[in-house]
Design an enzyme around this catalytic site. Structure first.
Site, PDB file in Angstrom:
ATOM      1  N   ASN A 151       3.650  16.463  -5.984  1.00  0.00           N
ATOM      2  CA  ASN A 151       4.804  17.186  -5.565  1.00  0.00           C
ATOM      3  C   ASN A 151       5.596  18.022  -6.375  1.00  0.00           C
ATOM      4  O   ASN A 151       4.983  17.697  -7.492  1.00  0.00           O
ATOM      5  CB  ASN A 151       5.802  16.269  -4.419  1.00  0.00           C
ATOM      6  CG  ASN A 151       5.943  15.186  -5.552  1.00  0.00           C
ATOM      7  OD1 ASN A 151       6.611  15.559  -6.589  1.00  0.00           O
ATOM      8  ND2 ASN A 151       5.794  13.833  -5.249  1.00  0.00           N
ATOM      9  N   LYS A 202     -16.810  15.816  -8.869  1.00  0.00           N
ATOM     10  CA  LYS A 202     -16.214  16.928  -8.502  1.00  0.00           C
ATOM     11  C   LYS A 202     -16.781  17.266  -7.180  1.00  0.00           C
ATOM     12  O   LYS A 202     -17.991  17.666  -7.068  1.00  0.00           O
ATOM     13  CB  LYS A 202     -16.282  18.112  -9.452  1.00  0.00           C
ATOM     14  CG  LYS A 202     -15.254  19.229  -8.924  1.00  0.00           C
ATOM     15  CD  LYS A 202     -15.397  20.467  -9.985  1.00  0.00           C
ATOM     16  CE  LYS A 202     -14.848  21.628  -9.177  1.00  0.00           C
ATOM     17  NZ  LYS A 202     -15.422  22.973  -9.735  1.00  0.00           N
ATOM     18  N   PHE A 222      16.721   7.017  -3.971  1.00  0.00           N
ATOM     19  CA  PHE A 222      17.241   8.661  -3.838  1.00  0.00           C
ATOM     20  C   PHE A 222      16.418   8.997  -2.630  1.00  0.00           C
ATOM     21  O   PHE A 222      15.535   8.425  -2.080  1.00  0.00           O
ATOM     22  CB  PHE A 222      16.485   9.183  -4.954  1.00  0.00           C
ATOM     23  CG  PHE A 222      17.188   9.618  -6.382  1.00  0.00           C
ATOM     24  CD1 PHE A 222      17.492   8.263  -7.061  1.00  0.00           C
ATOM     25  CD2 PHE A 222      18.060  10.586  -6.546  1.00  0.00           C
ATOM     26  CE1 PHE A 222      18.203   8.396  -7.971  1.00  0.00           C
ATOM     27  CE2 PHE A 222      18.842  10.628  -7.500  1.00  0.00           C
ATOM     28  CZ  PHE A 222      19.284   9.625  -8.331  1.00  0.00           C
ATOM     29  N   LYS A 241      17.138   5.051   5.676  1.00  0.00           N
ATOM     30  CA  LYS A 241      16.715   4.525   4.420  1.00  0.00           C
ATOM     31  C   LYS A 241      17.310   3.412   3.736  1.00  0.00           C
ATOM     32  O   LYS A 241      16.762   2.118   3.462  1.00  0.00           O
ATOM     33  CB  LYS A 241      16.612   5.638   3.391  1.00  0.00           C
ATOM     34  CG  LYS A 241      15.561   5.281   1.928  1.00  0.00           C
ATOM     35  CD  LYS A 241      15.168   6.490   1.485  1.00  0.00           C
ATOM     36  CE  LYS A 241      14.391   6.374   0.307  1.00  0.00           C
ATOM     37  NZ  LYS A 241      13.831   7.304  -0.387  1.00  0.00           N
ATOM     38  N   LYS A 248      15.488  -0.345   4.065  1.00  0.00           N
ATOM     39  CA  LYS A 248      14.685  -1.053   2.748  1.00  0.00           C
ATOM     40  C   LYS A 248      15.872  -1.873   1.972  1.00  0.00           C
ATOM     41  O   LYS A 248      15.710  -2.259   0.958  1.00  0.00           O
ATOM     42  CB  LYS A 248      14.568   0.231   1.803  1.00  0.00           C
ATOM     43  CG  LYS A 248      13.420   1.194   2.417  1.00  0.00           C
ATOM     44  CD  LYS A 248      12.844   2.118   1.501  1.00  0.00           C
ATOM     45  CE  LYS A 248      11.886   2.865   2.230  1.00  0.00           C
ATOM     46  NZ  LYS A 248      10.976   4.127   1.383  1.00  0.00           N
TER      47      LYS A 248
END
Ligand SMILES: Cc1cc2nc3c(=O)[nH]c(=O)nc-3n(C[C@H](O)[C@H](O)[C@H](O)COP(=O)(O)O)c2cc1C
Length: 400
Positions: free
Chosen positions: A209, A287, A322, A336, A340
């Site tokens: 990301n 690959k 975060f 969240k 959690k």
């Protein structure tokens, strides 16, 4: 910070100019003191020009014996928030370790109550000599910090230890040693995750990301400066911060294992990493070749690191998460926090490319009581310091 930079008589004295410049650019006020030998390697004019402040010491017009209504060594000793000696000769280490004060720099070192930092540089034989090592040990016993020299080619033609540490590392050490420590974090162990994780499809392709890891690295620095012993589990390529034990990982599974190995010994967790949620079900060892027609990539879930660590927490451990959200930020973040079992979530608005890779950023802290006033917009280093202050205040307000 108001910094006295002492410069003694070694070839590495030329690097003190670069350090002075860097410290000034970081917003510090820097006054240099040259020893007589130091002034043979670098001129007061260079240092004054770079710092915009007078250069003291081996300059007949500004020396300690100049008729002066203020007593210069005491004034300078009081002025300093920190005294750094870069480079430090074997001679000045020996003088300071034994309380000798026969020039301006050694007198200021004896008179000051500010933190002192040494960056020694000398020939390998000198550095390894038991007398020098005993002096360094003695200085450390006074609470002084020492940035050990590294290894490399020395000006004397030898190769070995004794080379002045990197200027950037010395600047970071000055920041650490000169920063005020926060009661709730001083000496505490803080585990921080940062950066992206990478899930390989084959030896050349990977799923990742846009996280750079910068925010997590700046948090590691800010917790370190506040006195915490920081362990950083870092995905991505960025450089590791000085004074932080850094473990490099690639995949979410590796990040989980590195965190689990350290969690029991930690007081708190800051989960700033952008962990990939999915990975290829069947990564290829070779690959993958181009096929004809449409191709389907089957993904499976990666482990939920934050949920696993939070589930394994003791009641004396704290957990900060975060949330990078592009819509309904606070609702998603509150879910969240509850799912959690987190103490707080720092909500990062990543809509329209904000957050990832950006220079300035805003974070909204969220606790079970709801949203708190946003912190920012600030540069990521300032933001990290503000987050640490915010969290330290909450820790200090907690009942023991
Ligand atoms: C060319 C040259 C290079 C030197 N380099 C170093 C050095 O890197 N480290 C060191 O401890 N002494 C070095 N010295 C010796 C010091 O300059 C000498 O011990 C001096 O008295 C140190 O004084 P000060 O600590 O007041 O600056 C060097 C001397 C010369 C002539």
């Amino acid at each position: 910070m108001q910094i006295i930079l002492g410069i003694t008589g070694g070839v590495a004295a030329y690097k003190s100019a670069e350090l002075a410049r860097l410290l000034v650019n970081q917003g510090h006020l820097v006054r240099c003191i040259l020893t007589e030998a130091g002034a043979r390697f670098i001129t007061p004019l260079t240092l004054t020009s770079l710092t915009g402040e007078p250069c003291y010491g081996a300059n007949p017009d500004q020396g300690e014996w100049r008729a002066n209504p203020s007593i210069e060594h005491i004034e300078l000793a009081r002025w300093a928030d920190l005294v750094a000696v870069v480079p430090a000769t074997a001679n000045i280490l020996g003088k300071a370790a034994n309380g000798l004060a026969n020039d301006l720099l050694s007198t200021v070192l004896l008179a000051t109550r500010a933190p002192v930092l040494w960056a020694p540089a000398m020939n390998t034989g000198m550095w390894e000599h038991p007398a020098v090592q005993a002096n360094v040990t003695r200085l450390k016993s006074f609470g002084h910090a020492v940035v050990d020299p590294g290894e490399g080619f020395l000006a004397c033609g030898e190769e070995g230890s004794g080379k002045l540490a990197e200027v950037a590392s010395i600047a970071e050490a000055i920041q650490v040693h000169g920063s005020p420590k926060l009661r709730s974090l001083n000496g505490r162990r803080v585990l921080i995750t940062a950066g992206p994780t990478r899930e390989d499809l084959d030896p050349v392709r990977t799923l990742t990301n846009r996280s750079t890891g910068r925010m997590g690295v700046e948090l590691a620095r800010a917790f370190r400066d506040a006195g915490a012993r920081v362990e950083l589990v870092l995905g991505g390529e960025g450089p590791a911060p000085w004074g932080v034990e850094t473990v490099r990982v690639h995949s979410a599974q590796q990040m989980l294992e590195a965190c689990l190995a350290r969690w029991a010994d930690s007081d708190g967790l800051v989960a700033a990493a952008a962990v990939a949620d999915q990975k290829p079900e069947c990564p290829s060892i070779e690959k993958a070749k181009k096929g004809d027609g449409p191709e389907t990539l089957v993904l499976v879930r990666t482990p939920d690191i934050l949920a696993q660590l939070s589930a394994a927490r003791r009641s004396d451990q704290w957990v900060l998460g975060f949330a990078a959200e592009s819509e309904n930020h606070l609702d998603h973040a509150m879910a969240k926090l509850k799912n959690k079992g987190l103490d707080a979530v720092l909500v990062n608005d990543v809509q329209d490319g904000k957050g990832f890779g950006a220079q300035a950023n805003t974070l909204t802290p969220l606790t079970a009581q709801g949203a708190h006033p946003p912190i920012g917009p600030l540069s990521k280093d300032q933001l990290a310091r503000a987050v640490v202050q915010w969290w330290a205040q909450r820790l200090e307000a907690r009942p023991d």
